[in-house]
Design a protein around this motif. Structure first.
Motif, PDB file in Angstrom:
ATOM      1  N   GLY A 221       0.798  -1.213   0.000  1.00 47.03           N
ATOM      2  CA  GLY A 221       0.000   0.000   0.000  1.00 47.03           C
ATOM      3  C   GLY A 221       0.830   1.262   0.000  1.00 47.03           C
ATOM      4  O   GLY A 221       2.048   1.252  -0.189  1.00 47.03           O
ATOM      5  N   THR A 222       0.140   2.386   0.237  1.00 44.48           N
ATOM      6  CA  THR A 222       0.774   3.698   0.140  1.00 44.48           C
ATOM      7  C   THR A 222       0.592   4.549   1.388  1.00 44.48           C
ATOM      8  O   THR A 222       1.037   5.697   1.420  1.00 44.48           O
ATOM      9  N   ARG A 223      -0.033   4.015   2.421  1.00 48.27           N
ATOM     10  CA  ARG A 223      -0.397   4.849   3.570  1.00 48.27           C
ATOM     11  C   ARG A 223       0.638   4.848   4.687  1.00 48.27           C
ATOM     12  O   ARG A 223       0.667   5.779   5.495  1.00 48.27           O
ATOM     13  N   SER A 224       1.477   3.829   4.783  1.00 43.14           N
ATOM     14  CA  SER A 224       2.494   3.808   5.829  1.00 43.14           C
ATOM     15  C   SER A 224       3.464   4.955   5.598  1.00 43.14           C
ATOM     16  O   SER A 224       3.936   5.176   4.481  1.00 43.14           O
ATOM     17  N   VAL A 225       3.781   5.689   6.648  1.00 47.67           N
ATOM     18  CA  VAL A 225       4.565   6.903   6.523  1.00 47.67           C
ATOM     19  C   VAL A 225       5.909   6.640   5.830  1.00 47.67           C
ATOM     20  O   VAL A 225       6.639   5.721   6.184  1.00 47.67           O
ATOM     21  N   GLY A 226       6.207   7.434   4.804  1.00 45.52           N
ATOM     22  CA  GLY A 226       7.485   7.321   4.101  1.00 45.52           C
ATOM     23  C   GLY A 226       7.577   6.198   3.093  1.00 45.52           C
ATOM     24  O   GLY A 226       8.629   6.021   2.460  1.00 45.52           O
ATOM     25  N   VAL A 227       6.516   5.434   2.901  1.00 45.15           N
ATOM     26  CA  VAL A 227       6.593   4.293   1.991  1.00 45.15           C
ATOM     27  C   VAL A 227       6.528   4.751   0.533  1.00 45.15           C
ATOM     28  O   VAL A 227       5.788   5.668   0.191  1.00 45.15           O
TER      29      VAL A 227
ATOM     30  N   LEU B  77      12.176  10.246   5.027  1.00 43.29           N
ATOM     31  CA  LEU B  77      10.937  10.732   4.432  1.00 43.29           C
ATOM     32  C   LEU B  77      11.241  11.239   3.024  1.00 43.29           C
ATOM     33  O   LEU B  77      11.850  12.303   2.856  1.00 43.29           O
ATOM     34  N   PRO B  78      10.864  10.477   1.999  1.00 39.17           N
ATOM     35  CA  PRO B  78      11.183  10.892   0.620  1.00 39.17           C
ATOM     36  C   PRO B  78      10.570  12.249   0.280  1.00 39.17           C
ATOM     37  O   PRO B  78       9.625  12.709   0.921  1.00 39.17           O
ATOM     38  N   GLN B  79      11.110  12.884  -0.750  1.00 36.21           N
ATOM     39  CA  GLN B  79      10.628  14.208  -1.146  1.00 36.21           C
ATOM     40  C   GLN B  79       9.147  14.198  -1.501  1.00 36.21           C
ATOM     41  O   GLN B  79       8.432  15.160  -1.206  1.00 36.21           O
ATOM     42  N   ALA B  80       8.683  13.104  -2.120  1.00 36.99           N
ATOM     43  CA  ALA B  80       7.270  13.030  -2.483  1.00 36.99           C
ATOM     44  C   ALA B  80       6.374  13.080  -1.251  1.00 36.99           C
ATOM     45  O   ALA B  80       5.254  13.600  -1.311  1.00 36.99           O
TER      46      ALA B  80
END
Length: 428
Positions: A109-115, A152-155
């Motif tokens: 998924g996409t909801r976990s912080v920084g994933v 924490l990626p830029q996105a």
């Protein structure tokens, strides 16, 4: 041989560790949960997820565990400081090495912080994962993880909606992995952690800001760099031809699963370092195929080649730490998505790993459980007032020159004697 008395002593030591961090929790329920969580991470259960940790604690469901990680008021940064103090008390060594590295946590998924889809050294490929940057402590008595930072990626850093949903603090901005690593190094050094060296892979070794910060502090380093790393007038790989025929020395970088990890090593010192210190290029050559690995180093004058090799070899300890933490205390088995939950779980898993290391060191060293007895908490030692409760969930949505080559003194390839790094090359 472990005795019943040993086991009882270690159980008491775990209670003492829970007592040590108790002042970091504002309410009795949170303090109780912290002790249960540590015990659960150390319990012989298959997975350290919410359901199994709840089962160890005697709960009917994981609600209490999830509440402890996400909503109860306690300070994970302060517990991190207690962890660091605990490691120093039990494993402290003036010649220890601080080791920087990262590890991946594969997620769906996409909801976990920084994933996001990004390279994970753990998987050896691009995966949908989170990346954590860690600081390890490696001394003669053992090694442990003492600090952590979620990358924490830029996105993510620029997406206010995702930040708010994952409770990313407003003050957190995008930071490169070397910048995160340097912040952890500075925290450790400012806290007086006893050490003499820093080791890291090329992600961190290539960062000149990190290297310069260590030079200013007079902390030695052995930092890997890629073969394409610039070094006037070319790259580091161009310098291999400057190694004299008798400049290679066969030394062990430490013991591996199959015995000593032997490589051929050469060192090319530079000029231009601060007085009484020296910089140089350390080169490792693999025996099987001649594959080369390069390291920038900064060390006190007179440091032997054998010592630089020891420091370079110490980097494996953090990889071993990741393996142990994931296999034994559930470092990667969390079921949280928020910034707060990630840092809380990871911190307590690191503390559980440190406890295991201290227990094993005491057992192997024959020092017995007495060495693990009660220590005063960080607040007791410092005389600090009770910590202020952490902020609740955020409501605001904004939340050069050519250096002179110096040759090494010749020695037998198998010899382990100290090698001088000071002798000038006769042709330079």
């Amino acid at each position: 041989m472990t005795t019943v008395a040993d086991a009882v002593g270690w159980d008491g030591a775990l209670d003492a560790l829970a007592e040590r961090i108790a002042p970091r929790f504002c309410r009795p329920e949170a303090r109780r949960r912290a002790g249960q969580y540590l015990a659960g991470l150390l319990a012989p259960v298959e997975r350290k997820n919410g359901w199994q940790l709840a089962e160890v604690a005697g709960d009917a469901n994981p609600d209490g565990v999830q509440d402890f990680l996400a909503r109860m008021r306690w300070d994970a940064e302060a517990v991190r400081d207690d962890l660091r103090g605990y490691v120093v008390e039990h494993l402290g060594d003036s010649q220890a090495v601080l080791v920087l590295d990262e590890t991946g946590f594969v997620k769906k998924g996409t909801r976990s912080v920084g994933v996001q889809r990004q390279y994970s050294g753990t998987a050896g490929r691009i995966e949908n994962c989170q990346i954590g940057v860690f600081l390890g402590y490696a001394g003669r008595l053992g090694h442990a993880l003492i600090d952590r930072a979620l990358y924490l990626p830029q996105a993510w850093a620029g997406d206010e909606e995702r930040r708010r949903a994952a409770w990313v603090p407003e003050a957190v901005a995008f930071a490169t992995k070397p910048k995160l690593g340097l912040a952890m190094l500075e925290r450790a050094l400012d806290a007086g952690v006893p050490c003499a060296w820093v080791a890291a892979d090329s992600v961190y070794g290539a960062d000149s800001v990190l290297r310069q910060a260590l030079v200013r502090r007079r902390i030695g380093y052995v930092l890997a760099v890629t073969s394409g790393q610039r070094l006037f007038p070319g790259t580091v790989s161009d310098w291999v031809e400057d190694v004299p025929a008798d400049g290679w020395h066969r030394l062990s970088a430490g013991d591996g699963s199959k015995g000593p990890r032997l490589y051929d090593w050469a060192h090319l010192p530079f000029r231009g370092a601060p007085e009484e210190w020296g910089k140089g290029l350390l080169i490792r050559r693999r025996l099987a195929d001649g594959d080369l690995t390069f390291y920038f180093n900064f060390a006190p004058a007179g440091t032997a080649l054998k010592e630089l090799v020891r420091v370079a070899g110490t980097r494996w300890t953090i990889e071993s730490g990741f393996e142990l933490a994931k296999g034994e205390v559930g470092l990667d088995q969390y079921e949280v998505r928020s910034w707060t939950g990630w840092h809380r779980h990871i911190t307590l898993a690191m503390l559980a790993l440190a406890f295991l290391t201290v227990v094993r060191t005491a057992a192997i060293g024959g020092k017995g459980p007495g060495r693990l007895g009660r220590r005063t908490s960080a607040l007791d030692r410092a005389g600090d007032p009770s910590p202020a409760p952490p902020a609740a969930r955020p409501s605001d949505p904004k939340t050069r020159h050519r250096y002179c080559l110096v040759a090494l003194a010749k020695t037998s390839p198998a010899a382990g004697a100290a090698l001088s790094l000071e002798t000038p090359h006769p042709n330079r």
